[in-house]
Design an enzyme around this catalytic site. Structure first.
Site, PDB file in Angstrom:
ATOM      1  N   ASP A  11       6.606   6.315  -7.489  1.00  0.00           N
ATOM      2  CA  ASP A  11       6.494   4.926  -7.044  1.00  0.00           C
ATOM      3  C   ASP A  11       7.849   4.252  -7.227  1.00  0.00           C
ATOM      4  OD1 ASP A  11       5.767   2.375  -6.419  1.00  0.00           O
ATOM      5  OD2 ASP A  11       4.300   2.141  -8.033  1.00  0.00           O
ATOM      6  N   GLU A 107       5.639   4.787  -1.980  1.00  0.00           N
ATOM      7  CA  GLU A 107       4.886   5.680  -2.860  1.00  0.00           C
ATOM      8  C   GLU A 107       4.625   7.020  -2.193  1.00  0.00           C
ATOM      9  OE1 GLU A 107       1.212   4.409  -4.930  1.00  0.00           O
ATOM     10  OE2 GLU A 107       1.894   2.396  -4.391  1.00  0.00           O
TER      11      GLU A 107
HETATM   12 MG   LIG Z   1       6.482   0.365  -6.007  1.00  0.00          MG
END
Ligand SMILES: [Mg+2]
Length: 397
Positions: A11, A107
């Site tokens: 992420d 992501e």
């Molecule tokens: Mg993020």
């Protein structure tokens, strides 16, 4: 299910804001809010960690963000720039596994099972990937590694920004079970209330609660949640090009009466574009090749196709391309009896995220087309990153 899988979740940290801070070094260490200018009606798509200290969150209306952080720097979303950065991130991720599945612009999941023997390897691979992203893109990310997607994502969330968290299966009771049930994907507010009434507060509480009791109060989702809590969530990661059995999505229309009226022809092309666009979005696909085929009243058939460097999924875009292709071949004044549009070269699109607000803002700013809100609403309907969790999520909400 293969218990030995190791899934990595990556992420990007405050993605849009970090890109802006990188490109405008004076903004480093300062509160930056990307999404709209003060006075505008947009929402904050991403805010830097410095801005978060003032209570600014993504999804917050800009007007409120200005109140909370009057000295912040507000920057309009630059979708193209972020999409490019996202592609470069994926390029790097591809070095670490043949199975990389982006689930939103910032992501992705990787199946790293084949690349790691033990925890030490996992740490090395996580650090190396983070290092390359930092060196090549001057951006940081947070990484989680666990035996399935849900736990990998939970691991990522445990340490942000710039984190690397590994959860071995033996550590589930220690690290995952104490977490509140809200961490488990698929739990809506309503179910959370029901479970709390039963005294269920943590993921561990769900894991040990009798499955048939959960089924009684939550229906089919009960056993599903129970499985997720025990670590039987999906560990499937689909590479970008292996997602779909579907290779193309198309639609055709035979006219009631043959015509050379360009108004009617355009209208049919528009309708077909909307139909194909909707079906692409319903399946979370986008394609790079658009083809138009048509048949004259004498039954002679023609087609014209073109492959683009970008992906299409929007009605308007499909329509404008189809029109261009059609009129490049069509012999005016000859009557048409059939028209068809196909989008092929489809792959699972980026247009799916756990944070619809971010995505909404991004695509709103990328493209002002009036059809967009409809698109976004559809995308929200499709929300979800795993088949098993998606079903649960929709039903529980
Ligand atoms: Mg993020």
């Amino acid at each position: 299910m293969n218990k030995k899988k190791r899934i990595m979740h990556v992420d990007m940290d405050a993605f849009f804001a970090s890109i802006e801070q990188r490109d405008q070094p004076l903004l480093k260490g300062k509160p930056v809010i990307v999404g709209g200018e003060p006075g505008g009606r947009g929402v904050a798509a991403t805010c830097s960690y410095e801005a978060r200290k003032f209570g600014v969150k993504s999804g917050m209306p800009i007007a409120l963000a200005v109140k909370k952080c009057p000295d912040g720097t507000f920057i309009r979303t630059n979708g193209k720039k972020y999409m490019y950065a996202s592609m470069r991130v994926i390029e790097i991720l591809n070095r670490y596994s043949p199975k990389v599945e982006p689930t939103s612009i910032d992501e992705a999941y990787l199946d790293v099972t084949g690349s790691v023997k033990d925890r030490e390897d996992e740490r090395k691979i996580g650090e190396s990937l983070k290092r390359e992203i930092r060196r090549e893109l001057e951006l940081t990310c947070s990484v989680g590694i666990a035996s399935n997607r849900i736990f990998a994502k939970i691991a990522t969330n445990m340490k942000k920004p710039d984190g690397l968290t590994i959860i071995a299966d033996e550590e589930l009771e220690k690290k995952i079970y104490p977490l509140p049930i809200s961490e488990l994907i698929g739990i809506g507010k309503k179910s959370e209330g029901i479970l709390k009434n039963l005294g269920i507060k943590t993921i561990g509480d769900i894991a040990v609660y009798p499955e048939n009791e959960l089924e009684r109060v939550l229906g089919v989702n009960g056993p599903l949640l129970s499985k997720l809590a025990r670590g039987e969530g999906s560990d499937r990661v689909l590479a970008f090009d292996e997602e779909e059995e579907v290779k193309s999505i198309g639609s055709e229309h035979t006219l009631e009466r043959d015509t050379c009226d360009e108004n009617i022809i355009n209208m049919i092309l528009l309708k077909l574009s909307e139909k194909v666009g909707r079906r692409l979005r319903e399946s979370r696909f986008a394609g790079r090749t658009v083809a138009v085929k048509f048949r004259y009243s004498d039954f002679s058939s023609f087609s014209k196709r073109c492959t683009y460097p970008f992906f299409v999924w929007e009605d308007n875009k499909i329509y404008s391309i189809s029109k261009k292709l059609f009129y490049s071949v069509y012999k005016r004044t000859k009557k048409i009896r059939l028209l068809g549009i196909t989008v092929s070269g489809v792959v699972k699109s980026y247009l799916n995220t756990n944070n619809n607000k971010i995505q909404t803002e991004l695509f709103t700013n990328c493209n002002k087309s009036g059809k967009l809100l409809k698109t976004i609403d559809l995308l929200k309907d499709i929300h979800g990153e795993m088949a098993i969790a998606r079903a649960a999520y929709l039903k529980i909400l």
